[in-house]
Design an enzyme around this catalytic site. Sequence first.
Site, PDB file in Angstrom:
ATOM      1  N   GLY A 319      29.672  79.494   8.760  1.00 42.41           N
ATOM      2  CA  GLY A 319      30.615  80.670   9.082  1.00 42.41           C
ATOM      3  C   GLY A 319      30.033  81.890   8.428  1.00 42.41           C
ATOM      4  CB  SER A 320      32.179  84.837   7.190  1.00 41.54           C
ATOM      5  OG  SER A 320      32.756  84.918   8.075  1.00 41.54           O
ATOM      6  CB  THR A 321      28.504  81.811   3.722  1.00 39.03           C
ATOM      7  OG1 THR A 321      28.173  80.773   4.722  1.00 39.03           O
ATOM      8  CG2 THR A 321      29.745  81.472   2.955  1.00 39.03           C
ATOM      9  CB  SER A 378      34.347  88.709   6.983  1.00 37.33           C
ATOM     10  OG  SER A 378      33.652  87.614   7.433  1.00 37.33           O
TER      11      SER A 378
END
Length: 518
Positions: A319-321, A378
Amino acid sequence: MISNLNVSRRKRIIYMMFASFVILFLLIIRIGFIQFVQGAWLSDMAYNQQSLDRVINPKRGTIYDATGKNVLAVSATVETVTINPINIPEEKKEKVAKAFSDIFELDYEKTLKKVKKKSSIETIAKKIDKEKTDKLRLWMKENNITVGINIDEDTKRYYPNNDLGSHFIGFCGSDNQGLDGIEAKYENILKGSKGRIIRVTDAKGGEIGKEGEDYIAATDGKDLVLSLDMTIQSICEKYLKEACIDNVCTDGGNIVAMNPKTGDILAMATYPNYNLNSPYEVTDEQIKANWNTLTATERNNHLQAMWRNKAIADTYEPGSTFKTITSSASLQEGITTTDKEGEFCCTGSIEIAGVRIKCWRHYRPHGSESLRQALMNSCNPVFIGLGQKVGVEKYYGYLKKFGFLDKTGIELPGEAKGIFLNQNKVGPVELATISFGQRFEVTPLQMVTAVSTIANKGVRMKPRVVKKIIDSKTGEIEELAPQEVERVIDEKTANDVLSMMESVVAEGTRKKCTGKRI
């Protein structure tokens, strides 16, 4: 008449000579067969008949945490009881079997079968506490039995902290062989080499005495000092358990803590864990209740799942990491800068190859943003656009450099690698989803290694699990130095990304997760 007798005598002599040659020829063939075909087998048979060979197990090396003081695994002294059935008098066999079954809580009939066997050696009980073997010694003395029963020193693996670091440390089987984790990966270093006691026997198989005994001492295994810090590991396990219970994480969870400068794994926690001293006891209460109804295959599958180190063997969608990776590639390629006001504009979605992909906050677009603000928010469209500018070939080059396309090479069994589409199958839409961390999978270890690369000024380190190997006999220490893999991004890019990551947790979308500035 005389002439006929002479002829008959000569014929008999010829027949006898022929028969003698045939018999001699057959004897030569038989001797050759025994010597060259059966020689090795007969030699082994003779050795087994004329000697009593017992194994002395070595002491397995001790495993310490990173401080070199806290013991994570140690071998305790126990004893193993064996017998030489041929040396136990026939009239005492039943009595001996009864003593064994009483002292060691064994089945009498099965024990009696072993005592009555015509073999040279049989194992009665393994890894017995000295308290019980002392009872056997006393019984032997009271019943005047001096031969045929052997009590030899043995070792048993013990884990003082029970379930601490269970998936990382691993455990041993009943024969002291490492079956998982560090115990399995460093088996050749930890196990040592076995010793032997060889006794020569007389023609009847009886013991000759001490003068007929040959003792070869066992060599103990070497000790290990791990990268794992017991204090950090304990803290990670405590809060991981609380988080999994509070958030009803049915699949459990894991935490990996790494020192970016050295690659040292300071903690690797998986929940639920298991007790290393009883690794075959399932921890799931529902499975435990139905254990007796399961097939052997089902039981094995449940055990394998319980032992599985999810931090290195399981993959997940980051995901956003993963936006930190897209940021690193974009900055390194000179496509963007960190703080150019109004460089990007979020309208709530972006269209790629005819497919419209929404921002998570499409209902209230972020509007004008710099890269730092986009990471703080994000914002998916910004990173999709950056991914398109970097391009598939260069983006996959960074994936490889960061270590996502290969295993990290950590010295633990069962490591998996990232799951990505082949580069030649990645189109604009696929690249778009990769750019903000979706529709592919990586291992937790791969992700923490990549982020640690940014924290280490752009240099990727190989994960290290063992710092030192110590010869317990000589005290000689072998240092296992940290291993640099490669430079992935330059120091300035790394510092810029770190600065933006700090903004995310201080002011951005992750602020609510920390509750304070860092």
